[in-house]
Design a protein around this motif. Structure first.
Motif, mmCIF file in Angstrom:
data_model
loop_
_atom_site.group_PDB
_atom_site.id
_atom_site.type_symbol
_atom_site.label_atom_id
_atom_site.label_comp_id
_atom_site.label_asym_id
_atom_site.label_seq_id
_atom_site.Cartn_x
_atom_site.Cartn_y
_atom_site.Cartn_z
ATOM 1 N N ILE A 57 0.853 -1.199 0.000
ATOM 2 C CA ILE A 57 0.000 0.000 0.000
ATOM 3 C C ILE A 57 0.886 1.246 0.000
ATOM 4 C CG2 ILE A 57 -0.301 0.213 2.512
ATOM 5 C CD1 ILE A 57 -3.304 0.900 1.840
ATOM 6 N N SER A 58 0.540 2.192 -0.847
ATOM 7 C CA SER A 58 1.292 3.445 -0.897
ATOM 8 C C SER A 58 0.755 4.398 0.176
ATOM 9 C CB SER A 58 1.153 4.097 -2.273
ATOM 10 O OG SER A 58 -0.184 4.538 -2.471
ATOM 11 N N GLN A 59 1.547 5.398 0.484
ATOM 12 C CA GLN A 59 1.118 6.408 1.450
ATOM 13 C C GLN A 59 -0.159 7.079 0.967
ATOM 14 O OE1 GLN A 59 4.192 9.156 2.586
ATOM 15 N NE2 GLN A 59 2.749 10.625 3.433
ATOM 16 N N LYS A 60 -0.197 7.411 -0.306
ATOM 17 C CA LYS A 60 -1.369 8.076 -0.888
ATOM 18 C C LYS A 60 -2.613 7.203 -0.778
ATOM 19 C CE LYS A 60 -3.055 10.066 -5.203
ATOM 20 N NZ LYS A 60 -2.742 10.382 -6.599
ATOM 21 N N MET A 61 -2.488 5.911 -1.079
ATOM 22 C CA MET A 61 -3.645 5.016 -1.040
ATOM 23 C C MET A 61 -4.091 4.762 0.393
ATOM 24 S SD MET A 61 -6.004 3.558 -2.600
ATOM 25 C CE MET A 61 -5.472 3.846 -4.254
ATOM 26 N N LEU A 62 -3.154 4.630 1.324
ATOM 27 C CA LEU A 62 -3.534 4.432 2.724
ATOM 28 C C LEU A 62 -4.262 5.657 3.249
ATOM 29 C CD1 LEU A 62 -3.619 2.794 5.298
ATOM 30 C CD2 LEU A 62 -1.290 3.576 5.802
ATOM 31 N N THR A 63 -3.759 6.839 2.939
ATOM 32 C CA THR A 63 -4.418 8.073 3.368
ATOM 33 C C THR A 63 -5.818 8.165 2.778
ATOM 34 O OG1 THR A 63 -2.308 9.218 3.600
ATOM 35 C CG2 THR A 63 -4.266 10.599 3.337
ATOM 36 N N HIS A 64 -5.939 7.900 1.498
ATOM 37 C CA HIS A 64 -7.247 7.950 0.835
ATOM 38 C C HIS A 64 -8.216 6.939 1.458
ATOM 39 C CE1 HIS A 64 -10.250 8.063 -2.343
ATOM 40 N NE2 HIS A 64 -10.165 6.747 -2.384
ATOM 41 N N THR A 65 -7.750 5.725 1.676
ATOM 42 C CA THR A 65 -8.602 4.674 2.234
ATOM 43 C C THR A 65 -9.047 5.020 3.650
ATOM 44 O OG1 THR A 65 -7.489 3.027 0.863
ATOM 45 C CG2 THR A 65 -8.734 2.201 2.751
ATOM 46 N N LEU A 66 -8.131 5.493 4.470
ATOM 47 C CA LEU A 66 -8.488 5.867 5.846
ATOM 48 C C LEU A 66 -9.487 7.015 5.863
ATOM 49 C CD1 LEU A 66 -5.014 5.529 7.556
ATOM 50 C CD2 LEU A 66 -7.082 4.191 8.101
ATOM 51 N N ARG A 67 -9.288 8.005 5.015
ATOM 52 C CA ARG A 67 -10.235 9.130 4.957
ATOM 53 C C ARG A 67 -11.615 8.664 4.529
ATOM 54 N NH1 ARG A 67 -6.372 13.705 2.270
ATOM 55 N NH2 ARG A 67 -5.332 14.290 4.202
ATOM 56 N N GLN A 68 -11.673 7.769 3.542
ATOM 57 C CA GLN A 68 -12.963 7.268 3.076
ATOM 58 C C GLN A 68 -13.647 6.440 4.165
ATOM 59 O OE1 GLN A 68 -14.327 8.179 0.050
ATOM 60 N NE2 GLN A 68 -16.144 7.345 1.030
ATOM 61 N N LEU A 69 -12.890 5.609 4.859
ATOM 62 C CA LEU A 69 -13.464 4.811 5.940
ATOM 63 C C LEU A 69 -13.918 5.694 7.100
ATOM 64 C CD1 LEU A 69 -11.026 1.764 5.907
ATOM 65 C CD2 LEU A 69 -13.452 1.763 5.285
ATOM 66 N N GLU A 70 -13.179 6.756 7.362
ATOM 67 C CA GLU A 70 -13.595 7.704 8.397
ATOM 68 C C GLU A 70 -14.877 8.409 7.969
ATOM 69 O OE1 GLU A 70 -11.718 11.341 11.094
ATOM 70 O OE2 GLU A 70 -10.629 10.670 9.309
ATOM 71 N N ARG A 71 -14.949 8.829 6.723
ATOM 72 C CA ARG A 71 -16.144 9.494 6.185
ATOM 73 C C ARG A 71 -17.362 8.582 6.278
ATOM 74 N NH1 ARG A 71 -18.497 9.895 0.762
ATOM 75 N NH2 ARG A 71 -19.725 11.812 0.713
ATOM 76 N N ASP A 72 -17.162 7.278 6.024
ATOM 77 C CA ASP A 72 -18.258 6.311 6.049
ATOM 78 C C ASP A 72 -18.616 5.867 7.467
ATOM 79 O OD1 ASP A 72 -18.496 6.382 3.275
ATOM 80 O OD2 ASP A 72 -17.127 4.693 2.993
ATOM 81 N N GLY A 73 -17.867 6.329 8.453
ATOM 82 C CA GLY A 73 -18.178 5.980 9.840
ATOM 83 C C GLY A 73 -17.658 4.628 10.274
ATOM 84 N N LEU A 74 -16.702 4.082 9.538
ATOM 85 C CA LEU A 74 -16.165 2.767 9.863
ATOM 86 C C LEU A 74 -14.856 2.826 10.649
ATOM 87 C CD1 LEU A 74 -16.867 1.116 6.409
ATOM 88 C CD2 LEU A 74 -18.235 0.937 8.488
ATOM 89 N N VAL A 75 -14.155 3.954 10.544
ATOM 90 C CA VAL A 75 -12.881 4.142 11.229
ATOM 91 C C VAL A 75 -12.920 5.478 11.955
ATOM 92 C CG1 VAL A 75 -10.420 4.646 10.817
ATOM 93 C CG2 VAL A 75 -11.494 2.706 9.680
ATOM 94 N N SER A 76 -12.348 5.488 13.160
ATOM 95 C CA SER A 76 -12.206 6.765 13.870
ATOM 96 C C SER A 76 -10.726 7.138 13.908
ATOM 97 C CB SER A 76 -12.784 6.675 15.284
ATOM 98 O OG SER A 76 -12.017 5.801 16.075
ATOM 99 N N ARG A 77 -10.505 8.429 13.924
ATOM 100 C CA ARG A 77 -9.152 8.988 13.932
ATOM 101 C C ARG A 77 -9.031 9.875 15.152
ATOM 102 N NH1 ARG A 77 -7.753 13.953 11.524
ATOM 103 N NH2 ARG A 77 -5.539 14.143 11.162
ATOM 104 N N VAL A 78 -8.025 9.586 15.983
ATOM 105 C CA VAL A 78 -7.809 10.372 17.192
ATOM 106 C C VAL A 78 -6.394 10.927 17.157
ATOM 107 C CG1 VAL A 78 -7.676 10.319 19.714
ATOM 108 C CG2 VAL A 78 -9.427 8.978 18.528
#
Length: 138
Positions: A57-78
């Motif tokens: 996984i690239s840095q760009k793809m991990l960032t994109h995936t985490l942001r999308q999962l956060e937007r969808d309510g599946l991941v929280s970021r603290v």
């Protein structure tokens, strides 16, 4: 069902636009999404740890995936204020509900892939198709 002049008036009962299943697949069918959920199933994790854990996984793809999962309510970021700031990601309660489903899919894939590969080999042998286009590595 009778085919003829009324055949064109039959409305489809499966809609990519309106089907909840299709919308759910849009969220979780990406390979990186599944791998991020797997990485987080054990608990909170920092970005760098996750990047090291998910092969390819690239840095760009991990960032994109985490942001999308956060937007969808599946991941929280603290973000913990420190120098440098520490950012931890974890599955939300909704995200945790995916883990069992994905484990079932993982088990199905483990059990079914040899059968699928055998079926593809048989099909290719019987039709003369090239097997080098297989999606599954040998």
């Amino acid at each position: 069902m009778e085919m003829g002049k009324n055949a064109g008036s039959v409305r489809p009962d499966i809609s990519v636009k309106d089907c909840a299943y299709s919308k759910a697949l849009d969220i979780i069918a990406d390979k990186w999404t599944v791998l991020v959920v797997y990485a987080l199933e054990g608990g909170s994790m920092r970005y760098g740890e996750m990047r090291r854990r998910i092969d390819g996984i690239s840095q760009k793809m991990l960032t994109h995936t985490l942001r999308q999962l956060e937007r969808d309510g599946l991941v929280s970021r603290v973000v913990t204020p420190s120098v440098p700031p520490a950012t931890h990601y974890s599955l939300t309660p909704l995200g945790v509900t995916l883990v069992g489903l994905l484990q079932t899919l993982k088990q199905w894939a483990h059990d079914a892939l040899p059968l699928i590969e055998r079926a593809r080999d048989n099909f290719d042998r019987n039709t003369g198709a090239a097997t080098e286009n297989s999606e599954f590595p040998k």
